[in-house]
Scaffold this motif. Sequence first.
Motif, PDB file in Angstrom:
ATOM      1  N   TRP A 182     -16.432  13.025  11.119  1.00  0.00           N
ATOM      2  CA  TRP A 182     -16.404  13.316   9.671  1.00  0.00           C
ATOM      3  C   TRP A 182     -17.728  13.973   9.259  1.00  0.00           C
ATOM      4  CZ3 TRP A 182     -11.956  12.806   7.110  1.00  0.00           C
ATOM      5  CH2 TRP A 182     -11.969  12.933   5.726  1.00  0.00           C
ATOM      6  N   PRO A 183     -17.669  15.003   8.399  1.00  0.00           N
ATOM      7  CA  PRO A 183     -18.918  15.683   8.030  1.00  0.00           C
ATOM      8  C   PRO A 183     -19.851  14.794   7.203  1.00  0.00           C
ATOM      9  CG  PRO A 183     -17.010  16.696   6.938  1.00  0.00           C
ATOM     10  CD  PRO A 183     -16.477  15.599   7.795  1.00  0.00           C
ATOM     11  N   ARG A 184     -21.127  15.165   7.240  1.00  0.00           N
ATOM     12  CA  ARG A 184     -22.122  14.379   6.484  1.00  0.00           C
ATOM     13  C   ARG A 184     -22.009  14.673   4.995  1.00  0.00           C
ATOM     14  NH1 ARG A 184     -27.758  14.114   9.835  1.00  0.00           N
ATOM     15  NH2 ARG A 184     -27.849  11.988   9.167  1.00  0.00           N
ATOM     16  N   GLU A 185     -21.715  15.933   4.688  1.00  0.00           N
ATOM     17  CA  GLU A 185     -21.637  16.292   3.273  1.00  0.00           C
ATOM     18  C   GLU A 185     -20.308  15.768   2.704  1.00  0.00           C
ATOM     19  OE1 GLU A 185     -20.390  19.637   5.920  1.00  0.00           O
ATOM     20  OE2 GLU A 185     -22.112  18.288   5.788  1.00  0.00           O
ATOM     21  N   GLU A 186     -20.293  15.616   1.398  1.00  0.00           N
ATOM     22  CA  GLU A 186     -19.121  15.042   0.749  1.00  0.00           C
ATOM     23  C   GLU A 186     -17.895  15.938   0.938  1.00  0.00           C
ATOM     24  OE1 GLU A 186     -17.556  13.686  -3.637  1.00  0.00           O
ATOM     25  OE2 GLU A 186     -19.471  14.752  -3.444  1.00  0.00           O
ATOM     26  N   VAL A 187     -16.785  15.333   1.256  1.00  0.00           N
ATOM     27  CA  VAL A 187     -15.533  16.081   1.385  1.00  0.00           C
ATOM     28  C   VAL A 187     -14.768  15.883   0.079  1.00  0.00           C
ATOM     29  CG1 VAL A 187     -13.350  16.236   2.643  1.00  0.00           C
ATOM     30  CG2 VAL A 187     -15.485  15.763   3.881  1.00  0.00           C
ATOM     31  N   LYS A 188     -14.495  16.976  -0.600  1.00  0.00           N
ATOM     32  CA  LYS A 188     -13.848  16.864  -1.919  1.00  0.00           C
ATOM     33  C   LYS A 188     -12.339  17.009  -1.755  1.00  0.00           C
ATOM     34  CE  LYS A 188     -17.625  18.154  -4.902  1.00  0.00           C
ATOM     35  NZ  LYS A 188     -18.679  18.954  -4.313  1.00  0.00           N
ATOM     36  N   LEU A 189     -11.641  15.961  -2.114  1.00  0.00           N
ATOM     37  CA  LEU A 189     -10.190  15.978  -1.913  1.00  0.00           C
ATOM     38  C   LEU A 189      -9.428  15.945  -3.234  1.00  0.00           C
ATOM     39  CD1 LEU A 189     -10.039  13.450   1.065  1.00  0.00           C
ATOM     40  CD2 LEU A 189      -9.862  15.937   1.184  1.00  0.00           C
ATOM     41  N   ALA A 190     -10.146  15.789  -4.332  1.00  0.00           N
ATOM     42  CA  ALA A 190      -9.469  15.669  -5.628  1.00  0.00           C
ATOM     43  C   ALA A 190      -8.599  16.891  -5.886  1.00  0.00           C
ATOM     44  CB  ALA A 190     -10.500  15.514  -6.732  1.00  0.00           C
ATOM     45  N   GLY A 191      -7.396  16.616  -6.308  1.00  0.00           N
ATOM     46  CA  GLY A 191      -6.480  17.701  -6.660  1.00  0.00           C
ATOM     47  C   GLY A 191      -5.855  18.392  -5.458  1.00  0.00           C
ATOM     48  N   LYS A 192      -6.164  17.948  -4.247  1.00  0.00           N
ATOM     49  CA  LYS A 192      -5.629  18.643  -3.074  1.00  0.00           C
ATOM     50  C   LYS A 192      -4.446  17.887  -2.473  1.00  0.00           C
ATOM     51  CE  LYS A 192     -10.026  20.781  -1.937  1.00  0.00           C
ATOM     52  NZ  LYS A 192     -11.216  20.703  -1.126  1.00  0.00           N
ATOM     53  N   ARG A 193      -3.672  18.652  -1.715  1.00  0.00           N
ATOM     54  CA  ARG A 193      -2.571  18.039  -0.948  1.00  0.00           C
ATOM     55  C   ARG A 193      -3.116  17.761   0.451  1.00  0.00           C
ATOM     56  NH1 ARG A 193       1.082  23.097  -1.305  1.00  0.00           N
ATOM     57  NH2 ARG A 193      -1.006  23.866  -0.841  1.00  0.00           N
ATOM     58  N   VAL A 194      -3.112  16.486   0.806  1.00  0.00           N
ATOM     59  CA  VAL A 194      -3.755  16.093   2.069  1.00  0.00           C
ATOM     60  C   VAL A 194      -2.719  15.497   3.019  1.00  0.00           C
ATOM     61  CG1 VAL A 194      -5.572  14.676   3.126  1.00  0.00           C
ATOM     62  CG2 VAL A 194      -5.881  15.576   0.801  1.00  0.00           C
ATOM     63  N   ALA A 195      -2.779  15.961   4.261  1.00  0.00           N
ATOM     64  CA  ALA A 195      -1.952  15.355   5.322  1.00  0.00           C
ATOM     65  C   ALA A 195      -2.861  14.530   6.219  1.00  0.00           C
ATOM     66  CB  ALA A 195      -1.287  16.448   6.147  1.00  0.00           C
ATOM     67  N   ILE A 196      -2.383  13.374   6.597  1.00  0.00           N
ATOM     68  CA  ILE A 196      -3.151  12.552   7.549  1.00  0.00           C
ATOM     69  C   ILE A 196      -2.235  12.259   8.733  1.00  0.00           C
ATOM     70  CG2 ILE A 196      -4.422  10.409   7.919  1.00  0.00           C
ATOM     71  CD1 ILE A 196      -4.515  10.270   4.784  1.00  0.00           C
ATOM     72  N   ILE A 197      -2.734  12.531   9.933  1.00  0.00           N
ATOM     73  CA  ILE A 197      -1.959  12.226  11.132  1.00  0.00           C
ATOM     74  C   ILE A 197      -2.630  11.052  11.836  1.00  0.00           C
ATOM     75  CG2 ILE A 197      -1.063  13.114  13.320  1.00  0.00           C
ATOM     76  CD1 ILE A 197      -1.286  15.940  12.152  1.00  0.00           C
TER      77      ILE A 197
END
Length: 895
Positions: A182-197
């Motif tokens: 996982w990256p050190r910088e913040e991962v912005k997911l708000a408002g996004k469509r996210v898939a998790i496998i």
Amino acid sequence: MPHASASETSASEMGGSGVQEVDVAVVGAGFAGLYLLHRLRRAGFTAVALESADDVGGTWYWNRYPGARCDIQTTDYSYTFDPELESAWKWSEKYATQPEILRYLGFVADRYDLRRDIRFGTQVATATWDEAAHRWLLTTSNGAPVCCRTYIMASGCLSSPKPPEIEGVDDFKGEIYFTGRWPREEVKLAGKRVAIIGTGSSGIQVIPMIAEQAAHTTVFQRTPNFAFPAHNGPSPVDRVALLEKDRNDYREQARWSLAGVPLARATEFSWQLSEAERRDRFEKALAAGDLVVMLTQLWADQGVEVEGNALAADLIRERIRSIVKDPETADALTPHDHPFGSKRPCLETNYYTTYNQPNVTLVNLRQEPIKSITASGIKTDRRTFDVDVIVFATGFDAMTGAITAVHPITGRGGKSMSDAWAGGPQTYLGLTVDGFPNLFMVTGPGSPSVLSNMVVSIEQHADWVVDRLIAMREAGFTAIEATETAQAGWARHMADCSALTLHRLANTWYTGANVPGKAQGVMPYTGGVGPYRAICNEVVSRGLLGFKLTGPNPSTGSGQAVAEQCNDGEIVRLQPDVRLVLNMLADMNLPPLESFGAEGARDFVAQFNATRPAGRPVGEVLDGMLDGAEGPLPYRLYRPATGGDGEGGPHPIVVYFHGGGWVLGDAQSDDPFCRDMCRRTGMIFVSVGYRHAPEHRFPTAAEDGYAALRWIAEHAAELGGRPGPLLVAGWSAGGNIAAVTCQLARDRGGPPIAGQLLVCPVTDCTFDRPSYNENATGYFLTRSLMYWFWDLYCSPADRTDSRVSPLRGKLSGLPPAFVATCEFDPLRDEGIAYAEALAAAGVPVEQLQARGHFHSSFTMVDVVLTGVDGRVKMAEALRRFAGQGLQEAMPRAAE
Ligand code: NA7
């Protein structure tokens, strides 16, 4: 002690050659690497840690995805080597977050000034053993090569993320993240469509966190996992109080426990508890929010038997269904394909409730597998999901990946580690590998590692390794290597241990099944942290058993490696549970049984048996009287719950004689064995209470045995038995009576016998066979105890009579036999001799020579669980003798 620092020494010790010379090189600066550096330095070794990341932390450096936490309570997931460190650090929660754990490791690195010996941003590129110099040469991705005497892989068990193995990943135009990178910088997911496998521990931790932010979350699940609530918050007061009360005692208990947390396994079996009691235990474990509690505190058979396990699994499944509102989603989230605990279960926080959110979708890959990843999302064989972000929580090439996949390791004679492990990892103690001198692994395959509290295991490994290095330095040795015999013995012991668990019944990263093409087999040591520690200590106390040490011969002064010491052998030859029983008995330091006198010995045995688990339920148990040779004798009858062929009966009858050297024992002493065999065979067992010596000497037991056989044959119908020949069975002296009874029945006109089962039987009166000497002491039935039994039962003049030494009788014309013997039993060789003599006389014989077992292995049902395989074979033999098919009803205990 010099406290040399690797970076300080670089100028002088590289000797202008550009090579960094140290005593020890360590790969990794996580929990293991940091503690190793500290210990090595204190022991006066120069050391360097090579770490690919730019800071300390190891696994906790890389796994910085939202929701990442430890799943062993922080009271236990901490270093224990320094009491001052323990009081200097306070965890804020029961399960710390990844940032807090990383802060802790940074705090430790600073406190002991470890960073100066860590080369960050440096990967080992190759590692090659130099046999002439007895040193490893490491080339690195960054900076000087390293030349070291000892090379220690502290590279972690879950450090090498698995590639996605899904077609089209490169085509995806959106963002891709791996939980393990996982990256050190913040991962912005708000408002996004996210898939998790992936729905392992990482997926289960990250999914609720992502679902809190994302516009829509789609989870792609291949296998549902068992998960239950973490109940995170402050550390539970009772656990903290226990620790604070006596820190040393608490830590010591953890070190000798099963999983590195001071909790003893539950002792009651599921079938000894009512449904309400089981539910109560489950609710308490649920409330504790603790993996180790849930995995060990329900009932004794939860981790070793499918039946006991299923009861626990059902309760967890019930909970999942009660939370998830949509029945189809609930069904998909409910695991059915593996026993609970055989795959790493997970602690969850809001995981199941997340699926009740309208913006969360579960895709069941068992119904619609992923076909490919496309530019816009994920395509299953039924649908297409357009997404902005894909998160892979797809796991690791666990346990071996960080060792073999990271760089080529070349040992003695150019041997490659990848080749050596092509068929699966081979190690001695999970610490060393034959052919790779001076290479050690911390929490490697073959050690308890991932089945334990890692910190406890890491400290034990590091201490053991550094102590060996100190001892070698003192003795002047420069190379240490496991022997082939020791390594093969460890593989056998590992297999014996894992046969006792349910891990082998699941396809998991414990077995290598998650990586396509990887060799399969249970990789962690399943025998427990305490037993493992005892074994490592025993290796040392027995003169470094299984190791070869080499060093320069001081007399030549040439530095050539000619001084050698090899103590070849296997450290554990007993079955794991037999070892525990014998160790327990040894710790009790009991006086010899024969010193009690006959009455005293009987009392002792009765008391001892009272501490053993009760036998399992059968259809009916009733006590009665039969006519013996000179008067009435008691018997106990065990009737199966179902008929021999799945019907209500009548059942074949087995006439059974208990063990006890003609002096001790009764129906009660062999009760668990009779119950177990009754259940497995679907046959009636009639345990005969024959008279005992010294009150009734030879040939009383033999004559009582034969009389009982006749009486039972005559009353078979009354007893509910099937008409036709009886079967005869016995253990130890009872095996002797069974064998004699068959000879008497042949010679005295019946009754007919369909088969004989002789378990560790006494068959002869000589004591000079090797097994009498090899196993004279230390395996409970001792040579002197056998002498005593013989003296009480039979005068020397009578001993060659075939009614007590059936090996000396006529053997032709006897019923087919199944003869079981145990490796560590004085009676082993006479049992084998009887089987061979029967075969030579034309009697059909099957033999079971049980490796690693002792005289009581088969009859200590539910204590020596590894005896189950033998009992399965015995039951099959009895059914064959009776002309019946194999019994469906009883599973192997460990299946
Ligand atoms: P795990 O426990 O190995 O979980 C990986 C998950 O990813 C698991 O659900 C896998 O399903 C799934 N997976 C893996 N490859 C694929 C592909 N190709 N397609 C679909 N799904 C896939 O790793 P974690 O990181 O969650 O946890 C590792 C350990 O870290 C954990 O046990 C704790 O000890 C801490 P599968 O089960 O293989 O069907």
